[in-house]
Design an enzyme around this catalytic site. Structure first.
Site, mmCIF file in Angstrom:
data_model
loop_
_atom_site.group_PDB
_atom_site.id
_atom_site.type_symbol
_atom_site.label_atom_id
_atom_site.label_comp_id
_atom_site.label_asym_id
_atom_site.label_seq_id
_atom_site.Cartn_x
_atom_site.Cartn_y
_atom_site.Cartn_z
ATOM 1 N N CYS A 105 30.954 67.193 35.011
ATOM 2 C CA CYS A 105 32.313 67.698 35.178
ATOM 3 C C CYS A 105 32.991 67.831 33.809
ATOM 4 C CB CYS A 105 33.103 66.821 36.145
ATOM 5 S SG CYS A 105 34.615 67.620 36.774
ATOM 6 N N HIS A 209 29.771 66.657 40.714
ATOM 7 C CA HIS A 209 29.613 65.213 40.543
ATOM 8 C C HIS A 209 28.364 64.703 41.266
ATOM 9 C CE1 HIS A 209 33.278 63.836 38.415
ATOM 10 N NE2 HIS A 209 33.776 64.976 38.873
ATOM 11 N N GLU A 211 26.626 62.143 40.616
ATOM 12 C CA GLU A 211 26.580 60.681 40.740
ATOM 13 C C GLU A 211 27.127 60.235 42.091
ATOM 14 O OE1 GLU A 211 30.814 61.273 39.683
ATOM 15 O OE2 GLU A 211 28.928 62.243 39.134
#
Length: 234
Positions: A105, A209, A211
């Site tokens: 990001c 994102h 993660e």
């Protein structure tokens, strides 16, 4: 020995360091040893880079447009000057040392600026035509829009497809991409969603994102981290 992965942190207005646990867990589950990097260590960047095997540039606030020779747009969000300078120095040194980098990001945007590129300060006011909802009003693990992937790219090989569904939480985006990077992911509205390095060094920046998705069991997102960690062991 596990590779040591330096993870940059966000800071609030009182310079308290913040980092969502998902970054840490995604690195651990992929086989890396996370090391949280505070702001303010840019003068010691070389020493830090002697400790870490790879750099994970995390998400967070907007980037100061003066860093790419623009003045602030009226819709520019909150910036973190100390974080900007620290991450830019780390990213530039990592690029020079040919060490692996994963940008997420804001991390993609910092990576692009570090390489000499620029950003849209607010895609909703600076891009023509209809724009997708890039700051989704849904849970963080929700896959909200598609990204078209470049054939032969790292991401296309990981996804096993030329299309990927991602989550989305941003209003800034990559604009001009320097020659040391190549665009490998684009949303259907034309917003750049991923860049990769053009050399042998593992350099990957994504606008979404992974993660958050990796800790929820998304296999493509987990493989992004595994590929990154594998590159950090070489």
């Amino acid at each position: 020995m596990k590779p040591v992965i330096g993870i940059t942190t966000d800071v609030d207005r009182e310079n308290r360091h913040e980092l969502p646990n998902a970054y840490i867990q995604a690195v651990i589950h992929a086989g890396g040893l996370p090391l949280i990097i505070p702001i303010g260590i840019e003068e010691d960047a070389i020493q830090m880079l002697g400790i870490i095997d790879g750099l994970l540039l995390s998400g967070g606030n907007d980037i100061n447009p003066m860093l790419f020779d623009e003045e602030p747009h009226v819709h520019l969000g909150e910036v973190s000057p100390g974080r900007d300078s620290c991450e830019l120095e780390l990213a530039r040194q990592m690029l020079q040392l040919d060490k692996p980098i994963l940008g997420i990001c804001r991390g993609l945007q910092i990576l692009n600026v570090a390489g000499g590129g620029s950003l849209y300060q607010d895609i909703y006011n600076q891009l023509d035509g209809p724009i997708l909802q890039h700051s989704q009003k849904a849970p963080r693990a929700h896959l909200s829009h598609f990204v078209q992937l470049e054939k032969g790219s790292i991401l296309e090989s990981i996804a096993g497809s030329e299309q990927l569904k991602v989550n989305s939480f941003h209003h800034q985006a990559v604009k001009d991409v320097p020659t040391k990077f190549k665009v490998t992911g684009v949303a259907n509205d034309g917003v750049i969603e991923a860049v990769e390095g053009t050399g042998k060094q593992f350099v990957l920046g994504v606008q979404w994102h992974p993660e958050q998705l990796a800790v929820q069991g998304d296999t493509v997102s987990q493989q992004i981290f595994r590929n990154f960690i594998e590159a950090c062991t070489k």
